[in-house]
Design a protein around this motif. Structure first.
Motif, mmCIF file in Angstrom:
data_model
loop_
_atom_site.group_PDB
_atom_site.id
_atom_site.type_symbol
_atom_site.label_atom_id
_atom_site.label_comp_id
_atom_site.label_asym_id
_atom_site.label_seq_id
_atom_site.Cartn_x
_atom_site.Cartn_y
_atom_site.Cartn_z
ATOM 1 N N ARG A 84 0.830 -1.159 0.011
ATOM 2 C CA ARG A 84 -0.008 -0.115 -0.031
ATOM 3 C C ARG A 84 1.018 1.285 -0.059
ATOM 4 O O ARG A 84 1.647 1.486 0.910
ATOM 5 C CB ARG A 84 -0.900 0.087 1.233
ATOM 6 N N THR A 85 0.700 2.103 -1.042
ATOM 7 C CA THR A 85 1.548 3.092 -1.043
ATOM 8 C C THR A 85 0.506 4.455 -0.981
ATOM 9 O O THR A 85 -0.490 4.618 -1.392
ATOM 10 C CB THR A 85 2.210 3.491 -2.423
ATOM 11 N N GLN A 86 1.324 5.838 -0.652
ATOM 12 C CA GLN A 86 0.471 7.011 -0.393
ATOM 13 C C GLN A 86 1.408 8.008 -0.763
ATOM 14 O O GLN A 86 2.540 8.165 -0.552
ATOM 15 C CB GLN A 86 -0.065 7.282 1.028
ATOM 16 N N LEU A 87 0.928 9.157 -1.411
ATOM 17 C CA LEU A 87 1.458 10.628 -1.756
ATOM 18 C C LEU A 87 0.895 11.608 -0.867
ATOM 19 O O LEU A 87 -0.279 11.671 -0.937
ATOM 20 C CB LEU A 87 1.424 10.626 -3.131
ATOM 21 N N TRP A 88 1.717 12.035 -0.072
ATOM 22 C CA TRP A 88 1.231 13.399 0.815
ATOM 23 C C TRP A 88 2.075 14.482 0.503
ATOM 24 O O TRP A 88 3.130 14.399 -0.042
ATOM 25 C CB TRP A 88 1.596 13.041 2.300
ATOM 26 N N GLN A 89 1.292 15.603 0.384
ATOM 27 C CA GLN A 89 1.810 16.981 0.451
ATOM 28 C C GLN A 89 1.473 17.639 1.498
ATOM 29 O O GLN A 89 0.197 18.076 1.705
ATOM 30 C CB GLN A 89 1.406 17.664 -0.853
ATOM 31 N N GLY A 90 2.279 18.068 2.631
ATOM 32 C CA GLY A 90 1.846 18.477 3.735
ATOM 33 C C GLY A 90 1.303 17.702 4.522
ATOM 34 O O GLY A 90 1.501 16.445 4.756
ATOM 35 N N SER A 91 -0.102 17.983 5.108
ATOM 36 C CA SER A 91 -0.944 16.939 5.931
ATOM 37 C C SER A 91 -2.067 16.502 5.015
ATOM 38 O O SER A 91 -2.886 15.787 5.338
ATOM 39 C CB SER A 91 -1.632 17.741 7.028
ATOM 40 N N THR A 92 -1.917 16.760 3.436
ATOM 41 C CA THR A 92 -2.960 16.361 2.701
ATOM 42 C C THR A 92 -2.449 14.979 1.884
ATOM 43 O O THR A 92 -1.517 14.958 1.317
ATOM 44 C CB THR A 92 -3.296 17.438 1.579
ATOM 45 N N LEU A 93 -3.275 13.844 2.050
ATOM 46 C CA LEU A 93 -3.244 12.682 1.262
ATOM 47 C C LEU A 93 -3.707 12.879 -0.304
ATOM 48 O O LEU A 93 -4.790 13.260 -0.549
ATOM 49 C CB LEU A 93 -3.951 11.696 1.788
ATOM 50 N N CYS A 94 -2.702 12.962 -1.138
ATOM 51 C CA CYS A 94 -3.146 13.382 -2.375
ATOM 52 C C CYS A 94 -3.578 12.246 -3.266
ATOM 53 O O CYS A 94 -4.522 11.995 -4.250
ATOM 54 C CB CYS A 94 -1.864 13.983 -3.194
ATOM 55 N N THR A 95 -2.737 10.822 -3.483
ATOM 56 C CA THR A 95 -2.891 9.724 -4.068
ATOM 57 C C THR A 95 -2.602 8.592 -3.378
ATOM 58 O O THR A 95 -1.496 8.702 -2.522
ATOM 59 C CB THR A 95 -2.056 9.913 -5.360
ATOM 60 N N GLU A 96 -3.545 7.439 -3.543
ATOM 61 C CA GLU A 96 -3.176 6.139 -2.886
ATOM 62 C C GLU A 96 -3.219 5.117 -3.741
ATOM 63 O O GLU A 96 -4.221 5.383 -4.648
ATOM 64 C CB GLU A 96 -4.087 5.927 -1.498
ATOM 65 N N ALA A 97 -2.058 4.372 -3.682
ATOM 66 C CA ALA A 97 -2.230 3.148 -4.617
ATOM 67 C C ALA A 97 -1.962 1.751 -4.105
ATOM 68 O O ALA A 97 -1.123 1.496 -3.084
ATOM 69 C CB ALA A 97 -1.266 3.444 -5.847
ATOM 70 N N MET A 98 -2.533 0.796 -4.566
ATOM 71 C CA MET A 98 -2.431 -0.725 -4.040
ATOM 72 C C MET A 98 -1.230 -1.219 -5.213
ATOM 73 O O MET A 98 -1.614 -0.870 -6.335
ATOM 74 C CB MET A 98 -3.518 -1.500 -3.963
ATOM 75 N N VAL A 99 -0.145 -1.707 -4.967
ATOM 76 C CA VAL A 99 0.871 -1.939 -6.143
ATOM 77 C C VAL A 99 1.105 -3.358 -5.727
ATOM 78 O O VAL A 99 1.446 -3.929 -4.763
ATOM 79 C CB VAL A 99 2.104 -1.340 -5.892
ATOM 80 N N THR A 100 1.141 -4.316 -6.783
ATOM 81 C CA THR A 100 1.423 -5.606 -6.819
ATOM 82 C C THR A 100 2.838 -5.737 -7.476
ATOM 83 O O THR A 100 3.095 -5.130 -8.771
ATOM 84 C CB THR A 100 0.590 -6.543 -7.538
ATOM 85 N N LEU A 101 3.914 -6.391 -6.901
ATOM 86 C CA LEU A 101 5.176 -6.365 -7.508
ATOM 87 C C LEU A 101 5.327 -7.984 -7.960
ATOM 88 O O LEU A 101 4.702 -8.795 -7.185
ATOM 89 C CB LEU A 101 6.230 -6.181 -6.322
ATOM 90 N N GLY A 102 6.043 -8.005 -8.694
ATOM 91 C CA GLY A 102 6.551 -9.627 -9.291
ATOM 92 C C GLY A 102 8.024 -9.461 -10.181
ATOM 93 O O GLY A 102 8.526 -8.402 -10.275
ATOM 94 N N THR A 103 7.866 -10.154 -11.149
ATOM 95 C CA THR A 103 9.047 -10.349 -11.948
ATOM 96 C C THR A 103 8.405 -10.526 -13.656
ATOM 97 O O THR A 103 7.788 -11.411 -13.832
ATOM 98 C CB THR A 103 9.831 -11.566 -11.726
ATOM 99 N N LEU A 104 8.712 -9.632 -14.289
ATOM 100 C CA LEU A 104 8.508 -9.721 -15.593
ATOM 101 C C LEU A 104 9.722 -10.084 -16.733
ATOM 102 O O LEU A 104 10.820 -9.886 -16.349
ATOM 103 C CB LEU A 104 8.069 -7.976 -16.124
ATOM 104 N N ASP A 105 9.333 -10.693 -17.458
ATOM 105 C CA ASP A 105 10.442 -10.999 -18.693
ATOM 106 C C ASP A 105 9.939 -10.289 -20.050
ATOM 107 O O ASP A 105 9.028 -9.634 -20.271
ATOM 108 C CB ASP A 105 10.682 -12.516 -18.766
ATOM 109 N N ASP A 106 10.658 -10.510 -21.151
ATOM 110 C CA ASP A 106 10.639 -10.155 -22.234
ATOM 111 C C ASP A 106 10.035 -11.326 -23.220
ATOM 112 O O ASP A 106 10.023 -11.133 -24.636
ATOM 113 C CB ASP A 106 11.772 -9.532 -23.097
#
Length: 262
Positions: A84-106
């Protein structure tokens, strides 16, 4: 001209400087903000190298300048981690995102029902300027080179095609190759499809979900943006991106407000 990596650099304390180049008008670009939160997730302790999915909610538009990001691991497995990630500016929550990590190939797909959008070569397409007609400034077009299909730009001359899709080539202006993080910018393309439908005005993103499918081959990506339905001043937009080998590298869907000028 700064690079995408520079524009998404994160300090050890989570501090960031939001870069005004990655903006449409005075508003920072949604794909850029998700790329920043994706990088925050990659800085967690999971050890997995790539963002494979991200779903962001845009709560308050941040200004260019100092901000901070947080990343809270929710689960870390052998092949997948959720952050779970969040972007804050001062005391204001601007953007929140749920991120899934893994391994990509080509690797090429085992099967795909999505053929690359058919486009003329880049030189035959229309380069989107950073200074749009009417004086509207798009700083993003100084860091992303976009060439739109000539049949999809009638809205710029008062004759929108009203087909509900816009497609074109995109490449990073500094010569860098696309990677899974920077692709989030390509998957939130401008202009919005509402212009092709004859609806002018601002289209702020409310929620955006993207899937990164494989590591892109060097070179430009071709991106197709389409709308499915506009109801009650709300619109969906679906984006697909294919690399220079014609393979799907990312897809996204967003829910946006439609705000025609008074």
């Amino acid at each position: 001209m700064g690079t995408f990596a520079d524009a998404t650099a994160i300090g050890a304390d989570g501090s960031v400087t939001l870069d005004p180049q990655w903006a449409v008008g005075a508003k920072l670009h949604g794909g850029y903000l998700l790329g920043l939160l994706g990088r925050a997730a990659l800085g967690s302790s999971s050890g997995l190298p790539h963002v494979t999915a991200i779903s962001g909610t845009f709560l308050s538009a941040p200004e260019a300048g100092p901000a901070r990001v947080t990343a809270d691991p929710l689960r870390a497995g052998r092949t997948t981690a959720q952050i779970r990630t969040q972007l804050w500016q001062g005391s204001t929550l601007c953007t929140e995102a749920m991120v899934t990590l893994g391994t990509l190939d080509d690797a090429d797909p085992w099967w795909s029902g999505l053929d690359p959008v058919d486009l003329p070569d880049e030189i035959s397409c229309f380069r989107t300027p950073s200074q749009a007609p009417g004086g509207f400034h798009i700083p993003l077009m100084d860091v992303v080179e976009q060439h739109l299909h000539p049949e999809h730009i009638g809205f710029a001359f008062g004759s929108p095609a009203r087909r509900g899709h816009i497609a074109g080539w995109q490449r990073l202006a500094d010569g860098s190759d696309w990677d899974p993080l920077s692709l989030l910018v390509a998957l939130d393309p401008v202009p919005p499809v509402s212009l092709d439908l004859g609806i002018p005005g601002w289209v702020p993103t409310i929620q955006l979900t993207a899937y990164l499918r494989r590591l892109p081959a060097p070179g430009p990506v071709r991106v197709r943006l389409s709308a499915g339905d506009i109801t009650g001043e709300r619109m969906d937009e679906t984006a697909h991106a294919w690399d220079s080998k014609g393979r799907l590298v990312g897809q996204a869907i967003q829910y946006a407000a439609v705000r025609p000028p008074a």
